[in-house]
Design an enzyme around this catalytic site. Sequence first.
Site, PDB file in Angstrom:
ATOM      1  N   ASP A 181       0.694 -23.041  28.958  1.00  0.00           N
ATOM      2  CA  ASP A 181      -0.067 -23.759  29.987  1.00  0.00           C
ATOM      3  C   ASP A 181      -1.342 -24.398  29.455  1.00  0.00           C
ATOM      4  O   ASP A 181      -2.338 -24.530  30.163  1.00  0.00           O
ATOM      5  CB  ASP A 181      -0.429 -22.814  31.167  1.00  0.00           C
ATOM      6  CG  ASP A 181       0.814 -22.222  31.802  1.00  0.00           C
ATOM      7  OD1 ASP A 181       1.864 -22.889  31.778  1.00  0.00           O
ATOM      8  OD2 ASP A 181       0.731 -21.101  32.329  1.00  0.00           O
TER       9      ASP A 181
ATOM     10  N   LYS B 284       0.300 -29.081  27.591  1.00  0.00           N
ATOM     11  CA  LYS B 284       1.234 -29.786  26.685  1.00  0.00           C
ATOM     12  C   LYS B 284       1.857 -30.997  27.365  1.00  0.00           C
ATOM     13  O   LYS B 284       2.016 -32.052  26.752  1.00  0.00           O
ATOM     14  CB  LYS B 284       2.353 -28.828  26.224  1.00  0.00           C
ATOM     15  CG  LYS B 284       1.843 -27.643  25.416  1.00  0.00           C
ATOM     16  CD  LYS B 284       2.947 -26.668  25.096  1.00  0.00           C
ATOM     17  CE  LYS B 284       3.460 -25.914  26.304  1.00  0.00           C
ATOM     18  NZ  LYS B 284       2.507 -24.982  26.911  1.00  0.00           N
TER      19      LYS B 284
ATOM     20  N   GLY C   8       6.675 -24.820  32.602  1.00  0.00           N
ATOM     21  CA  GLY C   8       6.289 -25.701  33.705  1.00  0.00           C
ATOM     22  C   GLY C   8       5.238 -26.639  33.160  1.00  0.00           C
ATOM     23  O   GLY C   8       4.125 -26.213  32.863  1.00  0.00           O
ATOM     24  N   HIS C   9       5.610 -27.892  32.943  1.00  0.00           N
ATOM     25  CA  HIS C   9       4.700 -28.856  32.325  1.00  0.00           C
ATOM     26  C   HIS C   9       4.277 -29.883  33.363  1.00  0.00           C
ATOM     27  O   HIS C   9       5.114 -30.596  33.907  1.00  0.00           O
ATOM     28  CB  HIS C   9       5.388 -29.535  31.123  1.00  0.00           C
ATOM     29  CG  HIS C   9       5.736 -28.568  30.021  1.00  0.00           C
ATOM     30  ND1 HIS C   9       6.417 -28.931  28.892  1.00  0.00           N
ATOM     31  CD2 HIS C   9       5.464 -27.235  29.879  1.00  0.00           C
ATOM     32  CE1 HIS C   9       6.566 -27.863  28.114  1.00  0.00           C
ATOM     33  NE2 HIS C   9       6.000 -26.836  28.700  1.00  0.00           N
TER      34      HIS C   9
ATOM     35  N   GLN D  35       5.909 -22.994  26.106  1.00  0.00           N
ATOM     36  CA  GLN D  35       5.146 -21.749  25.957  1.00  0.00           C
ATOM     37  C   GLN D  35       4.001 -21.961  24.942  1.00  0.00           C
ATOM     38  O   GLN D  35       3.538 -23.077  24.805  1.00  0.00           O
ATOM     39  CB  GLN D  35       6.050 -20.575  25.523  1.00  0.00           C
ATOM     40  CG  GLN D  35       7.013 -20.089  26.610  1.00  0.00           C
ATOM     41  CD  GLN D  35       8.229 -20.976  26.798  1.00  0.00           C
ATOM     42  OE1 GLN D  35       8.969 -21.235  25.881  1.00  0.00           O
ATOM     43  NE2 GLN D  35       8.454 -21.440  28.006  1.00  0.00           N
TER      44      GLN D  35
HETATM   45  P1  GDP Z   1       1.695 -26.983  30.015  1.00  0.00           P
HETATM   46  O1  GDP Z   1       2.661 -25.930  30.438  1.00  0.00           O
HETATM   47  O2  GDP Z   1       1.103 -26.720  28.677  1.00  0.00           O
HETATM   48  O3  GDP Z   1       2.252 -28.381  30.115  1.00  0.00           O
HETATM   49  O4  GDP Z   1       0.482 -26.889  31.057  1.00  0.00           O
HETATM   50  P2  GDP Z   1       0.569 -26.706  32.652  1.00  0.00           P
HETATM   51  O5  GDP Z   1       1.012 -27.983  33.264  1.00  0.00           O
HETATM   52  O6  GDP Z   1       1.327 -25.470  32.999  1.00  0.00           O
HETATM   53  O7  GDP Z   1      -0.949 -26.385  32.983  1.00  0.00           O
HETATM   54  C1  GDP Z   1      -1.976 -27.235  32.593  1.00  0.00           C
HETATM   55  C2  GDP Z   1      -2.802 -27.601  33.823  1.00  0.00           C
HETATM   56  O8  GDP Z   1      -3.963 -28.237  33.403  1.00  0.00           O
HETATM   57  C3  GDP Z   1      -2.088 -28.578  34.746  1.00  0.00           C
HETATM   58  O9  GDP Z   1      -2.482 -28.321  36.068  1.00  0.00           O
HETATM   59  C4  GDP Z   1      -2.615 -29.931  34.285  1.00  0.00           C
HETATM   60  O10 GDP Z   1      -2.572 -30.924  35.290  1.00  0.00           O
HETATM   61  C5  GDP Z   1      -4.030 -29.570  33.959  1.00  0.00           C
HETATM   62  N1  GDP Z   1      -4.705 -30.370  32.938  1.00  0.00           N
HETATM   63  C6  GDP Z   1      -4.241 -30.752  31.717  1.00  0.00           C
HETATM   64  N2  GDP Z   1      -5.233 -31.339  31.012  1.00  0.00           N
HETATM   65  C7  GDP Z   1      -6.343 -31.316  31.814  1.00  0.00           C
HETATM   66  C8  GDP Z   1      -7.709 -31.715  31.629  1.00  0.00           C
HETATM   67  O11 GDP Z   1      -8.112 -32.211  30.576  1.00  0.00           O
HETATM   68  N3  GDP Z   1      -8.542 -31.498  32.700  1.00  0.00           N
HETATM   69  C9  GDP Z   1      -8.122 -30.952  33.871  1.00  0.00           C
HETATM   70  N4  GDP Z   1      -9.001 -30.797  34.866  1.00  0.00           N
HETATM   71  N5  GDP Z   1      -6.865 -30.547  34.051  1.00  0.00           N
HETATM   72  C10 GDP Z   1      -5.999 -30.710  33.028  1.00  0.00           C
HETATM   73  P1  IMO Z   2       4.725 -23.382  29.473  1.00  0.00           P
HETATM   74  O1  IMO Z   2       5.728 -24.141  28.655  1.00  0.00           O
HETATM   75  C1  IMO Z   2       2.828 -19.552  30.316  1.00  0.00           C
HETATM   76  C2  IMO Z   2       5.224 -15.955  29.708  1.00  0.00           C
HETATM   77  C3  IMO Z   2       5.544 -15.124  30.946  1.00  0.00           C
HETATM   78  C4  IMO Z   2       5.589 -13.731  30.338  1.00  0.00           C
HETATM   79  C5  IMO Z   2       6.235 -13.985  28.976  1.00  0.00           C
HETATM   80  C6  IMO Z   2       7.744 -13.726  28.941  1.00  0.00           C
HETATM   81  O2  IMO Z   2       4.541 -23.904  30.854  1.00  0.00           O
HETATM   82  O3  IMO Z   2       3.451 -23.218  28.731  1.00  0.00           O
HETATM   83  P2  IMO Z   2       9.815 -15.111  29.885  1.00  0.00           P
HETATM   84  O4  IMO Z   2      10.169 -15.506  31.287  1.00  0.00           O
HETATM   85  O5  IMO Z   2       9.675 -16.253  28.947  1.00  0.00           O
HETATM   86  O6  IMO Z   2      10.713 -14.023  29.349  1.00  0.00           O
HETATM   87  O7  IMO Z   2       8.372 -14.407  30.027  1.00  0.00           O
HETATM   88  O8  IMO Z   2       5.994 -15.348  28.674  1.00  0.00           O
HETATM   89  N1  IMO Z   2       5.617 -17.380  29.787  1.00  0.00           N
HETATM   90  C7  IMO Z   2       4.742 -18.377  29.966  1.00  0.00           C
HETATM   91  N2  IMO Z   2       3.419 -18.346  30.203  1.00  0.00           N
HETATM   92  N3  IMO Z   2       3.447 -20.739  30.185  1.00  0.00           N
HETATM   93  C8  IMO Z   2       4.774 -20.770  29.930  1.00  0.00           C
HETATM   94  O9  IMO Z   2       5.419 -21.937  29.657  1.00  0.00           O
HETATM   95  C9  IMO Z   2       5.491 -19.572  29.846  1.00  0.00           C
HETATM   96  N4  IMO Z   2       6.792 -19.246  29.629  1.00  0.00           N
HETATM   97  C10 IMO Z   2       6.849 -17.905  29.576  1.00  0.00           C
HETATM   98  O10 IMO Z   2       4.542 -15.252  31.924  1.00  0.00           O
HETATM   99  O11 IMO Z   2       4.282 -13.279  30.095  1.00  0.00           O
HETATM  100 MG    MG Z   3       2.992 -24.571  32.013  1.00  0.00          MG
END
Ligand code: GDP
Ligand code: IMO
Ligand code: MG
Length: 424
Positions: free
Chosen positions: A12, A15, A39-40, A223
């Site tokens: 999270d 990416k 979840g991206h 991840q």
């Molecule tokens: P990922 O799994 O690495 O793609 O990240 P997620 O989407 O799960 O979580 C990243 C969160 O940060 C999301 O809600 C994005 O919209 C938000 N985000 C990403 N870059 C920025 C930033 O520079 N500033 C802010 N405020 N939010 C950001």
């Molecule tokens: P993105 O791509 C954050 C974490 C779970 C748990 C551990 C194992 O959005 O960054 P799993 O279901 O993979 O067996 O769970 O890994 N986890 C993540 N945490 N972002 C993710 O993906 C994750 N995918 C798995 O919360 O701790």
């Molecule tokens: Mg994510």
Amino acid sequence: MNTLVIGSQWGDEGKGKVIDFLTETADFVIRSQGGSNAGHTVIANGKKYVLHLVPSGILWPGKVNVIGNGVVINPTSLVEEMTYLRDLGVSITPENLIISDRAHVVLPIHKEIDAAQEEALGEHKIGTTKQGIGPTYADKARRIGIRMIDLADPDRLQKVLEARIETANDELARLGWPKADPQVTMDAVMAAADVLRPHITNTIPAVNKAIKAGKTVLFEGAQGAMLDIDFGTYPFVTSSNTSAGGCCTGSGVAPTRIDKIIGVCKAYTTRVGEGPMVTEDAEIADYLHGLGREFGATTGRPRRCGWADGVVLRYSAMFNGFDEMAMTNLDGLDECDTIKICTGYRCGDEILEYPPALMDDWAKCEPVYESVPGWKQDISKCTTWEELPEACKAYVKRFGEVIGCPVGTVGVGPDREQTINVPL
Ligand code: GDP
Ligand code: IMO
Ligand code: MG
């Protein structure tokens, strides 16, 4: 120029946003590991998209998106995601979304086993996303997995499904969990297979021929490095290699074809699920949650929050070979009076530069912090490095020094445009 984009913390990191920003100049975007545990989030054209299995490049027209052999695919979830994206106006065709015939299939029984194992662990649970990821990778390693190629022929699919459901029901019975209804699984997978069949192919020659022809390929990590099954906080990890090496084994692209590796990090640290997090801090968690930030894109769970962890990032930069960092969410620290960076872990009499291996040692670690002044102003409208406050620039530069890898871009908001290049 072929670039890997890898999460450097516990997932999270943002990416999705970084990939989306880089896709403009790419031809192919490849996912090579993980599954619908990812979840991206991408915010573009005034819309919010959350992608789980489909590479984030799908939001740009004319790009080829590849779900590589190292990904584990729940066919029903993938079909639902394709419908969700089409409803948002995204075009998906067998030309712009190709799926590896070698990728393994997540079945409803894998989700059941995931949930049953978590329950059996009780207070020692991993905190998985319950998407069936671990049990599917276990099947792959046990050499009993079902692959996307098996979806090509309905008769063969029926046979392999019947066999696997029977043995899975024995496993579920041992875990004291209700048996799965074979017909429900069969119907779900068969229906999804009909939709996915035109997308399934041998992606390995497709990608390598493109590279040979001079096309640009982006690898979308899922991840984060500390969830890597080899390098992460084992056993509180996911079941794939989330690090740079996983991009090669999960896509069939050799390391010699990779030109650049970017680590994505937040300006602070977050984690969902259980396991150690030395810089976890209730005050910064309350502050970020109070701003409505840091709730999971897949599960909606509030993420655990803490200060930037230089030990984790230094280690992660080392085993991933990061050329530079893309730091996101710098604007998240706008209101802090003082900002902390963890430079080492105090573990008994020792100061550790890199994380320990044993959970018992992790439990003993205390963060050693360095503090820098906050900038106390809204940076979300800044568009260039020069416009950022001096204290903000000083934090970014110090962060790079602590982890031994320069920060190449910073994010000041969730939108595609809110990305600033940092002079290196
Ligand atoms: P990922 O799994 O690495 O793609 O990240 P997620 O989407 O799960 O979580 C990243 C969160 O940060 C999301 O809600 C994005 O919209 C938000 N985000 C990403 N870059 C920025 C930033 O520079 N500033 C802010 N405020 N939010 C950001
Ligand atoms: P993105 O791509 C954050 C974490 C779970 C748990 C551990 C194992 O959005 O960054 P799993 O279901 O993979 O067996 O769970 O890994 N986890 C993540 N945490 N972002 C993710 O993906 C994750 N995918 C798995 O919360 O701790
Ligand atoms: Mg994510």
